[in-house]
Design an enzyme around this catalytic site. Structure first.
Site, short mmCIF file in Angstrom:
data_model
loop_
_atom_site.label_atom_id
_atom_site.label_comp_id
_atom_site.label_asym_id
_atom_site.label_seq_id
_atom_site.Cartn_x
_atom_site.Cartn_y
_atom_site.Cartn_z
N ALA A 93 0.87 -1.18 0.00
CA ALA A 93 0.00 0.00 0.00
C ALA A 93 0.91 1.23 0.00
O ALA A 93 1.30 1.74 1.05
CB ALA A 93 -0.90 -0.01 1.23
N GLU B 107 3.96 -9.00 -13.57
CA GLU B 107 2.99 -10.01 -14.03
C GLU B 107 3.54 -10.78 -15.24
O GLU B 107 3.30 -11.99 -15.37
CB GLU B 107 1.67 -9.32 -14.39
CG GLU B 107 0.56 -10.29 -14.74
CD GLU B 107 -0.78 -9.57 -14.84
OE1 GLU B 107 -1.37 -9.25 -13.78
OE2 GLU B 107 -1.24 -9.32 -15.98
C1 GAL Z 1 -5.82 -5.71 -16.85
C2 GAL Z 1 -5.32 -5.57 -15.42
C3 GAL Z 1 -3.80 -5.42 -15.42
C4 GAL Z 1 -3.16 -6.53 -16.23
C5 GAL Z 1 -3.76 -6.53 -17.62
C6 GAL Z 1 -3.17 -7.61 -18.50
O1 GAL Z 1 -7.19 -6.00 -16.84
O2 GAL Z 1 -5.87 -4.41 -14.85
O3 GAL Z 1 -3.33 -5.46 -14.09
O4 GAL Z 1 -3.38 -7.75 -15.60
O5 GAL Z 1 -5.17 -6.73 -17.53
O6 GAL Z 1 -3.64 -7.43 -19.82
#
Ligand code: GAL
Ligand code: MN
Length: 322
Positions: A88, A270
């Protein structure tokens, strides 16, 4: 005559009472419908509309595939501690209260939970919250990052060092959560496993050529076309402490290599998480019930229960940069 009749009646009432008590006892113990579990029928799959097991035989957790009471009973005696990290930073502290409040209602209820709140603003952490028995919260001060991408990039490093410094002695499992999320339904020990990730709510029905994997060969997160299994969202991932340590350490190294090459993967950590899980298959997958997006709304018929979801936010307002 009357006395004999009264005697008989009293004896009858007493005998009836004994039988009644005995029946009650039997009913409340072994014969109780509560402790009788529905038989798993091998010829009657519980979900036929969705994939419930991966090609490498890891379960995909959907509503209907498990019995919450059986799972809770099975885990009760292990006395497990689940470390739970939340970042956060800056304006994102505004999401903390609702996240924690909902986690107290739905997340790993009955287990020991140790929240680690990483923040640059410790005074913004709601400390007056009442936490359940066996649940505690620790604030970890981190520097303020200038770009939201930087927060995302540093997260792996900070989790890795926290595991090495203290989490490894205190917890069996660890879950890493985004802060701009809310629990709406049960997320319990059915989600525990050695390496656990959740399938992104926007990509579960599309061919993998459309997954937003990193496609530039220069990045360590690169996944070639015609490879990859699922697209996972980094808003929730976890597993056994040792396995998550390996994951965060590898991702951190790859993030740093990218940085020195002047690249930033398309979806920051990610993308690296997806690369790691392509190379190291998760042992349990969480269906999009476990990482829904409020922007998708309700109505997808395969989603029987939204358990955890991203809240709709004004990105321009909470992010320090575009
Ligand atoms: C969005 C999300 C992001 C990322 C993205 C991948 O919907 O907010 O954090 O995951 O998709 O395309
Ligand atoms: Mn988020």
């Amino acid at each position: 005559m009357l006395q004999k009749y009264q005697h008989c009646l009293v004896s009858l009432i007493m005998a009836g009472g004994v039988v009644f008590c005995w029946l009650g006892y039997m009913y409340s113990t072994s014969l109780s419908p509560k402790s009788q579990r529905k038989q798993a029928m091998l010829m009657e799959p519980v979900r036929t509309d969705v994939l419930t097991v991966t090609p490498w035989l890891a379960p995909i957790v959907w509503e209907g595939t498990f019995d919450p009471q059986v799972i809770d009973e099975a885990f009760r005696s292990y006395n497990l501690t689940i470390a739970t990290t939340v970042f956060a930073v800056g304006k994102y502290t505004r999401f903390l209260h609702a996240l924690l409040e909902s986690a107290e209602k739905h997340f790993m209820v009955g287990l020991n939970v140790q929240y680690y709140v990483f923040t640059d603003l410790p005074s913004h952490v709601p400390i007056n919250m009442t936490l359940g028995v066996g649940r505690r919260l620790k604030v970890v001060k981190v520097p303020k990052f200038d770009r939201w991408q930087e927060i995302s990039l540093r997260r792996m490093e900070l989790i890795q060092t926290a595991i090495e410094e203290y989490i490894h002695q205190r917890a069996n499992y660890i879950f890493c959560l985004d802060v701009d999320m809310i629990f709406h339904g049960r997320v319990g020990p059915e989600a525990l496993g050695k390496l656990v990730a959740a399938i992104h709510p926007w990509f579960y029905w599309v061919p993998r050529s459309q997954y937003p994997y990193e496609r530039r060969t220069i990045s360590k997160a690169y996944i070639p076309q015609d490879h990859g299994d699922f697209y996972y969202q980094a808003n929730i991932f976890g597993g056994a402490v040792e396995d998550v340590h390996r994951l965060t350490k590898t991702c951190r190294e790859h993030l740093e290599m990218d940085k020195s090459a002047g690249v930033e993967a398309v979806w920051q950590e990610e993308s690296h998480l997806n690369w790691y899980l392509w190379k190291n298959k998760p042992t349990k997958l969480l269906s999009p019930e476990y990482v829904w997006d409020d922007l998708r709304g309700q109505g997808a018929k395969e989603i029987k229960l939204v358990r955890f979801s991203s809240v709709i936010k004004n990105k321009a307002e909470v992010r320090e940069n575009p």
